[in-house]
Design a protein around this motif. Structure first.
Motif: not given
Length: 180
Positions: A101, A54, A97, A83, A133, A64
């Motif tokens: 992050h 992540f 977030w 996301k 997550c 991704s």
């Protein structure tokens, strides 16, 4: 190693490290015990594996990059991982977030992967969010694998759900902690 198992392995590593660190930390082991060091090791592993999945999009293993290679039929109920799935699962805002992050990336960069003593950290990130997550991503991965198998692929993978994986890790660390 195929990408499916690589991502499942990373999520399982993250989940295990989070569960182990959380469990040991809640026991409040004496500072002179090995458990005090082990909780630090587990916390560090949780941060590293979370960042592999992540963290920075430049990471080869960032979710991704994996998800963009998948083609999900429009008629399927499975939606591409994004996301928003994480944010909704965590019940946090986009801003929260971004802050979380960044804190995970910062602690990896300045305390775990590199030791940058000139950079101060106000607090260490809560790994419960990291676990969540990995949890939601693992369940999504499993659904994607099952879809791929319905489409004719033959991926050999455990169909164990994230909640069962977490329960297994909790049982393992509890037994280890009490010497059972």
């Amino acid at each position: 190693m195929d990408l499916w198992n690589q991502h499942l392995g990373l999520t399982d590593d993250c989940l295990r490290a989070c569960v182990f660190a959380d469990y040991i930390g809640r026991q409040k082991p004496p500072a002179e015990s090995a458990w005090a060091s082990i909780v630090d090791i587990c916390y560090s592993d949780a941060i590293i594996t979370w960042n592999q999945i992540f963290g920075q999009r430049s990471q080869e293993t960032h979710w991704s990059k994996f998800v963009e290679k998948l083609e999900i039929p429009k008629s399927d109920k499975l939606k591409p991982f994004n996301k928003d799935i994480i944010i909704n699962f965590l019940y946090i805002s986009e801003k929260e977030w971004a802050e979380y992050h960044q804190s995970m990336v910062d602690v990896r960069n300045v305390r775990i992967a590199h030791l940058n003593t000139t950079h101060s950290l106000e607090a260490l990130p809560n790994i419960t969010k990291a676990m969540h997550c990995a949890y939601i991503y693992r369940d999504w991965l499993l659904e994607a694998i099952l879809l791929a198998n319905r489409m004719g692929f033959n991926f050999k993978v455990s169909e164990t759900r994230a909640k069962d994986v977490v329960n297994t890790y909790r049982a393992q660390i509890e037994k280890a902690y009490y010497g059972l």
